[in-house]
Design a protein around this motif. Sequence first.
Motif, PDB file in Angstrom:
ATOM      1  N   PRO A  99       9.047   7.719   2.768  1.00  0.00           N
ATOM      2  CA  PRO A  99       8.499   6.511   3.407  1.00  0.00           C
ATOM      3  C   PRO A  99       7.042   6.285   3.001  1.00  0.00           C
ATOM      4  O   PRO A  99       6.169   6.083   3.843  1.00  0.00           O
ATOM      5  N   TYR A 100       6.798   6.305   1.699  1.00  0.00           N
ATOM      6  CA  TYR A 100       5.435   6.287   1.169  1.00  0.00           C
ATOM      7  C   TYR A 100       4.851   4.878   1.043  1.00  0.00           C
ATOM      8  O   TYR A 100       3.742   4.723   0.543  1.00  0.00           O
ATOM      9  N   LEU A 101       5.601   3.893   1.476  1.00  0.00           N
ATOM     10  CA  LEU A 101       5.171   2.507   1.327  1.00  0.00           C
ATOM     11  C   LEU A 101       4.361   2.078   2.546  1.00  0.00           C
ATOM     12  O   LEU A 101       4.813   2.189   3.686  1.00  0.00           O
ATOM     13  N   SER A 102       3.157   1.584   2.306  1.00  0.00           N
ATOM     14  CA  SER A 102       2.297   1.109   3.377  1.00  0.00           C
ATOM     15  C   SER A 102       2.921  -0.097   4.072  1.00  0.00           C
ATOM     16  O   SER A 102       3.776  -0.779   3.517  1.00  0.00           O
ATOM     17  N   GLU A 103       2.482  -0.355   5.300  1.00  0.00           N
ATOM     18  CA  GLU A 103       2.902  -1.576   5.997  1.00  0.00           C
ATOM     19  C   GLU A 103       1.840  -2.671   5.923  1.00  0.00           C
ATOM     20  O   GLU A 103       2.048  -3.763   6.428  1.00  0.00           O
ATOM     21  N   ARG A 104       0.700  -2.356   5.317  1.00  0.00           N
ATOM     22  CA  ARG A 104      -0.305  -3.379   5.011  1.00  0.00           C
ATOM     23  C   ARG A 104      -1.150  -2.899   3.842  1.00  0.00           C
ATOM     24  O   ARG A 104      -1.813  -1.860   3.936  1.00  0.00           O
ATOM     25  N   ALA A 105      -1.123  -3.668   2.742  1.00  0.00           N
ATOM     26  CA  ALA A 105      -2.014  -3.402   1.620  1.00  0.00           C
ATOM     27  C   ALA A 105      -3.088  -4.480   1.517  1.00  0.00           C
ATOM     28  O   ALA A 105      -4.123  -4.261   0.906  1.00  0.00           O
ATOM     29  N   TRP A 106      -2.839  -5.650   2.119  1.00  0.00           N
ATOM     30  CA  TRP A 106      -3.843  -6.716   2.110  1.00  0.00           C
ATOM     31  C   TRP A 106      -4.980  -6.329   3.054  1.00  0.00           C
ATOM     32  O   TRP A 106      -4.809  -5.571   3.999  1.00  0.00           O
TER      33      TRP A 106
ATOM     34  N   PHE B 115      -8.725 -10.676   0.489  1.00  0.00           N
ATOM     35  CA  PHE B 115      -7.279 -10.561   0.291  1.00  0.00           C
ATOM     36  C   PHE B 115      -6.589 -10.693   1.648  1.00  0.00           C
ATOM     37  O   PHE B 115      -6.208  -9.710   2.264  1.00  0.00           O
ATOM     38  N   PRO B 116      -6.425 -11.942   2.138  1.00  0.00           N
ATOM     39  CA  PRO B 116      -5.827 -12.154   3.462  1.00  0.00           C
ATOM     40  C   PRO B 116      -4.305 -12.056   3.425  1.00  0.00           C
ATOM     41  O   PRO B 116      -3.683 -12.040   2.360  1.00  0.00           O
ATOM     42  N   HIS B 117      -3.716 -12.036   4.613  1.00  0.00           N
ATOM     43  CA  HIS B 117      -2.260 -11.984   4.741  1.00  0.00           C
ATOM     44  C   HIS B 117      -1.594 -13.137   3.997  1.00  0.00           C
ATOM     45  O   HIS B 117      -0.537 -12.959   3.379  1.00  0.00           O
ATOM     46  N   ASP B 118      -2.188 -14.298   4.002  1.00  0.00           N
ATOM     47  CA  ASP B 118      -1.581 -15.465   3.380  1.00  0.00           C
ATOM     48  C   ASP B 118      -1.463 -15.326   1.863  1.00  0.00           C
ATOM     49  O   ASP B 118      -0.673 -16.020   1.231  1.00  0.00           O
ATOM     50  N   HIS B 119      -2.256 -14.428   1.275  1.00  0.00           N
ATOM     51  CA  HIS B 119      -2.168 -14.185  -0.161  1.00  0.00           C
ATOM     52  C   HIS B 119      -1.128 -13.121  -0.512  1.00  0.00           C
ATOM     53  O   HIS B 119      -0.706 -13.024  -1.673  1.00  0.00           O
ATOM     54  N   ALA B 120      -0.752 -12.300   0.469  1.00  0.00           N
ATOM     55  CA  ALA B 120       0.005 -11.088   0.163  1.00  0.00           C
ATOM     56  C   ALA B 120       1.346 -11.378  -0.495  1.00  0.00           C
ATOM     57  O   ALA B 120       1.793 -10.623  -1.368  1.00  0.00           O
ATOM     58  N   ARG B 121       2.020 -12.455  -0.105  1.00  0.00           N
ATOM     59  CA  ARG B 121       3.329 -12.736  -0.695  1.00  0.00           C
ATOM     60  C   ARG B 121       3.211 -13.265  -2.119  1.00  0.00           C
ATOM     61  O   ARG B 121       4.190 -13.271  -2.870  1.00  0.00           O
ATOM     62  N   SER B 122       1.996 -13.757  -2.510  1.00  0.00           N
ATOM     63  CA  SER B 122       1.831 -14.439  -3.793  1.00  0.00           C
ATOM     64  C   SER B 122       0.968 -13.691  -4.794  1.00  0.00           C
ATOM     65  O   SER B 122       0.900 -14.096  -5.952  1.00  0.00           O
ATOM     66  N   ARG B 123       0.344 -12.627  -4.381  1.00  0.00           N
ATOM     67  CA  ARG B 123      -0.673 -11.985  -5.204  1.00  0.00           C
ATOM     68  C   ARG B 123      -0.335 -10.516  -5.406  1.00  0.00           C
ATOM     69  O   ARG B 123      -0.128  -9.784  -4.432  1.00  0.00           O
ATOM     70  N   ALA B 124      -0.235 -10.081  -6.643  1.00  0.00           N
ATOM     71  CA  ALA B 124       0.101  -8.691  -6.942  1.00  0.00           C
ATOM     72  C   ALA B 124      -1.051  -7.778  -6.539  1.00  0.00           C
ATOM     73  O   ALA B 124      -2.217  -8.077  -6.801  1.00  0.00           O
ATOM     74  N   TYR B 125      -0.705  -6.671  -5.934  1.00  0.00           N
ATOM     75  CA  TYR B 125      -1.709  -5.677  -5.561  1.00  0.00           C
ATOM     76  C   TYR B 125      -2.112  -4.847  -6.781  1.00  0.00           C
ATOM     77  O   TYR B 125      -1.345  -4.708  -7.743  1.00  0.00           O
ATOM     78  N   ARG B 126      -3.295  -4.255  -6.695  1.00  0.00           N
ATOM     79  CA  ARG B 126      -3.755  -3.364  -7.766  1.00  0.00           C
ATOM     80  C   ARG B 126      -3.444  -1.905  -7.461  1.00  0.00           C
ATOM     81  O   ARG B 126      -2.986  -1.165  -8.328  1.00  0.00           O
ATOM     82  N   TRP B 127      -3.708  -1.458  -6.237  1.00  0.00           N
ATOM     83  CA  TRP B 127      -3.640  -0.026  -5.927  1.00  0.00           C
ATOM     84  C   TRP B 127      -2.493   0.359  -5.016  1.00  0.00           C
ATOM     85  O   TRP B 127      -2.151   1.531  -4.917  1.00  0.00           O
ATOM     86  N   ASN B 128      -1.919  -0.577  -4.337  1.00  0.00           N
ATOM     87  CA  ASN B 128      -1.026  -0.236  -3.234  1.00  0.00           C
ATOM     88  C   ASN B 128       0.100  -1.262  -3.172  1.00  0.00           C
ATOM     89  O   ASN B 128       0.086  -2.248  -3.891  1.00  0.00           O
ATOM     90  N   GLU B 129       1.085  -1.039  -2.320  1.00  0.00           N
ATOM     91  CA  GLU B 129       2.141  -1.994  -2.043  1.00  0.00           C
ATOM     92  C   GLU B 129       2.445  -1.924  -0.554  1.00  0.00           C
ATOM     93  O   GLU B 129       2.091  -0.947   0.120  1.00  0.00           O
ATOM     94  N   ASP B 130       3.103  -2.936  -0.022  1.00  0.00           N
ATOM     95  CA  ASP B 130       3.471  -2.894   1.388  1.00  0.00           C
ATOM     96  C   ASP B 130       4.843  -3.519   1.606  1.00  0.00           C
ATOM     97  O   ASP B 130       5.355  -4.246   0.753  1.00  0.00           O
ATOM     98  N   GLY B 131       5.435  -3.226   2.742  1.00  0.00           N
ATOM     99  CA  GLY B 131       6.746  -3.758   3.074  1.00  0.00           C
ATOM    100  C   GLY B 131       7.216  -3.237   4.413  1.00  0.00           C
ATOM    101  O   GLY B 131       6.580  -2.379   5.031  1.00  0.00           O
ATOM    102  N   MET B 132       8.356  -3.742   4.882  1.00  0.00           N
ATOM    103  CA  MET B 132       8.934  -3.339   6.158  1.00  0.00           C
ATOM    104  C   MET B 132      10.065  -2.340   5.919  1.00  0.00           C
ATOM    105  O   MET B 132      10.902  -2.540   5.050  1.00  0.00           O
ATOM    106  N   ALA B 133      10.043  -1.275   6.726  1.00  0.00           N
ATOM    107  CA  ALA B 133      11.055  -0.209   6.594  1.00  0.00           C
ATOM    108  C   ALA B 133      11.109   0.282   5.163  1.00  0.00           C
ATOM    109  O   ALA B 133      12.180   0.557   4.629  1.00  0.00           O
ATOM    110  N   GLY B 134       9.947   0.405   4.528  1.00  0.00           N
ATOM    111  CA  GLY B 134       9.896   0.644   3.101  1.00  0.00           C
ATOM    112  C   GLY B 134       9.882   2.105   2.699  1.00  0.00           C
ATOM    113  O   GLY B 134       9.380   2.976   3.401  1.00  0.00           O
ATOM    114  N   ILE B 135      10.455   2.359   1.521  1.00  0.00           N
ATOM    115  CA  ILE B 135      10.380   3.664   0.877  1.00  0.00           C
ATOM    116  C   ILE B 135       9.927   3.439  -0.563  1.00  0.00           C
ATOM    117  O   ILE B 135       9.947   2.324  -1.085  1.00  0.00           O
ATOM    118  N   SER B 136       9.515   4.516  -1.199  1.00  0.00           N
ATOM    119  CA  SER B 136       9.205   4.461  -2.628  1.00  0.00           C
ATOM    120  C   SER B 136       9.419   5.841  -3.211  1.00  0.00           C
ATOM    121  O   SER B 136       9.584   6.827  -2.477  1.00  0.00           O
TER     122      SER B 136
END
Length: 891
Positions: A39-46, A63-84
């Motif tokens: 469960p290494y995926l963050s729940e907030r990278a923005w 880097f607000p929440h409104d950008h998160a769906r449209s803008r690629a992250y550099r260092w991290n990723e986020d999601g719900m119930a996420g694994i990596s």
Amino acid sequence: MNEHRKPPTGTVEHGRLAEATGRLEDGLHDANPWYEWGPYLSERAWGTVREDYSADGDAWSYFPHDHARSRAYRWNEDGMAGISDIAHDFCLALSLWNGVDPILKERMFGLTGPQGNHGEDVKEYWWYLQGLPSHALLQWRYHYPQVEFPYADLIAENGRRGREDFEYELLDTGVFDDNRFWIVDVTYAKASPTDLLMQVDVTNNGPAEATIDVLPTGWFRNSWRAEAGSAVPGLSFTGDEMVLDHHRLGGYRLQAAPASDGTTPRVLFCDNETNIPKIYGGDPVTAYPKDGINDHLIDGAATVNPDLRGTKAAWHYRLTVPAGQSVQLRLRLSDAESAVHDTDWAGGAFEQTQTARQHDADEFYAALAPDDIDTERMRIVTQASAGLIWSKQMYSYDVGRWLDGDPAEPPPPPGRENGRNAGWRHLDARDILAMPDPWEYPWFAAWDLAFHTIPWAHLDPAFAKYQLVVLLREWFQHPNGALPAYEWSFDDVNPPVHALAALRVFIIDGGTDVQFLERVFQKLLLNFTWWLNREDPQGNNIFGGGFLGLDNISPVDRSHLPAGCTLEQSDGTGWMAFYSSAMLSIAQHLVDFDPVYEDMVIKFLEQFALIGEALEKSGLYDAEDGFYYDRFTDSAGNSSAIKVQSLVGVIPALAAATVPLDDTARANKLRKRFQRRFTNAAKREQRSWRFRTDATGHTRVLLSVLGANQLRRLLQTVFDEDALLSPYGLRSLSKKYETPYELPNEAGAVIDYEPAESRTAMYGGNSNWRGPVWFPINYLAIRAMVQYGRFFGEETKMPYPAGSDTEHTFFDVAHDMAERLISIWLPDAHGRRPVYGGTEIFQTDPAWKNNLTFNEYFHGDNGAGLGAGHQTGWTALVIDLLLRPPSKSHH
């Protein structure tokens, strides 16, 4: 030496953990295969520092929440119930759409620091219900409204409210009225380290039939933009499965079966690339950007790749579910070898794996728990443990690269090289770390992490030890010996609790891994020296440090004093006494294996005595009140005590250790060294009570900076129910400051008792030590009571609570303090859990009431959970209190 309880073994899960011997010793390359996926995926990278490339350092706005769906992250990723995977190359998480929201629900929504009237705050409801430390089983639950999610309303209303007002929460908006919400359960069960089964149960909790789009989504972290010429991985659709094309994960498949109601999913592909026209107004790099699936589903845009390939893809189910009914989805992420062996993977084999992993979890936690533990206490253990496990994250942050910028990207703004964290260029992190909270704190915090390791030692001792070791490695610890505090400011100063944590982990693990203890001790010597040089510049053993983690606990901003003013801190000096006693205790353990450590025993014994002398001479102890106070000196040289009774003044009492001296020669040697610090007979007599010899001739010495009468006086305040002692633990500030205290001759320097959220803007306004109950200091207070109990034994008792007719031993007090903390989650006589306060739906509704949250802190009067709702990290210390309750044999 102390007796050590042998850790439990023999379960299937313990067998998996046994494969972890030596794992992560050299970082990710030495990991146990069971940890390849987790469960290494963050729940907030923005809104994080790592993603902030602004000129002014305003991470929230850059880097607000409104950008998160449209803008690629550099260092991290986020999601719900996420694994990596363990290298954070490929991520798998859940996306949802209720058919009316303006965007897909791909990540948890919350307010930024400036938006919230009490600081940043997540505005969603989800829980961690199950977890095994090998990640062979993970279970997560989320409640998703069926009406439109009130993004704008939450921002606007909280913006209107001031610090005197309550937070405006999601429940307050009415979106859960009439029970119109979806209950979404996600369960991961591993058939093998490289064969993951994902089950999604979608329940319509509302009164009428409703439709929901469910999109299990996989994507590659965008690492190729940082380096020119890097190979771009890919996802493609072959037959009935998505196939990964990647240098390390090549051949993995993501498969999806028809839903239990017969719904067949379709596949949608786009690229994990920034939507350049939308975010920056420039030319696109792809016609199918990161928000391509979102725009296609919401607006019908032609933003998904018809050729069924890309770097982000989703299985799309559209489910229509009758009221009160559920639909189940089954997916599988597996390597090529596993996928070949079972074409009918979604049938009986899937169910067998799910059942087996649940049995493994039941067996594992039963082995950890006392035989007489009841259902409600076991619920606390399992859900707190699940929160710890789900809060693991891949933490990637190369500070030098972040400051300078990537070769293939535009350079950062001028002046950045002298800004935040500029003195930490050596820090190059790429590790699996235990985070305080995967949304509000999706980055490590040094003193939080130290406390995390104590409950982790019950679950996975190897991981606990790695967490303590890794911050002392050369890619984290500063060359000058400092430990990085937390991402927002590595230069901040956190309380020195790593030595105590290392000792507790060593003991919980059975007290045999001397190599671990020695390794930590050697590196902590560097950190101890840094404290001596950095926080005691005058060399008088009176230490500063600013907030030292206890934000907002003073009428003055202790980290940002007015020009020309100084502050002598009783807690800074108390923390160093605490550090010295913990280092001495470690040395005492090590000396039984190597006599060379006798010199270290003497060193820290003398260091402790020096700090005790300094505190005694400092005048920070008020003999009339029987309490320690800070001293403030203004720019004109006027000095006065800040006579506020808070946890600041309790810290010196936490520095307690009972050192057994098992042979006469060592006892005499230490007695001589200890007492030579005091040059007259009166002082020797004053200290003689610290030595006790039992009937068998064994001597023990108590390390404490307080005399016997001082300790008794201070504890009268600590255990006063009208002052610091609440029904749910120690308050951080005395309740008597319901009448505010004002520092004389210093305008605006006022403090009052605030049992709930902070009303001050100091330190962001969301971190409140002005009254609530916080777990870490309570835990250390319990530990101190045990140490005093081990020294004084059964013959010494005190009124507890203060002023009562009943007297108790220190062991009795420690046990009662632990029970007060545990009771925060236990149903009372009316079936109500204090943690949920007056929120009626949490207290009584079957869909809510057994889903526990482990908050950052708790209301000082009624125990209601406050602050970050998923800060399982240090609050998970409740696991240690439940699995190893304070007693005479509790070390």
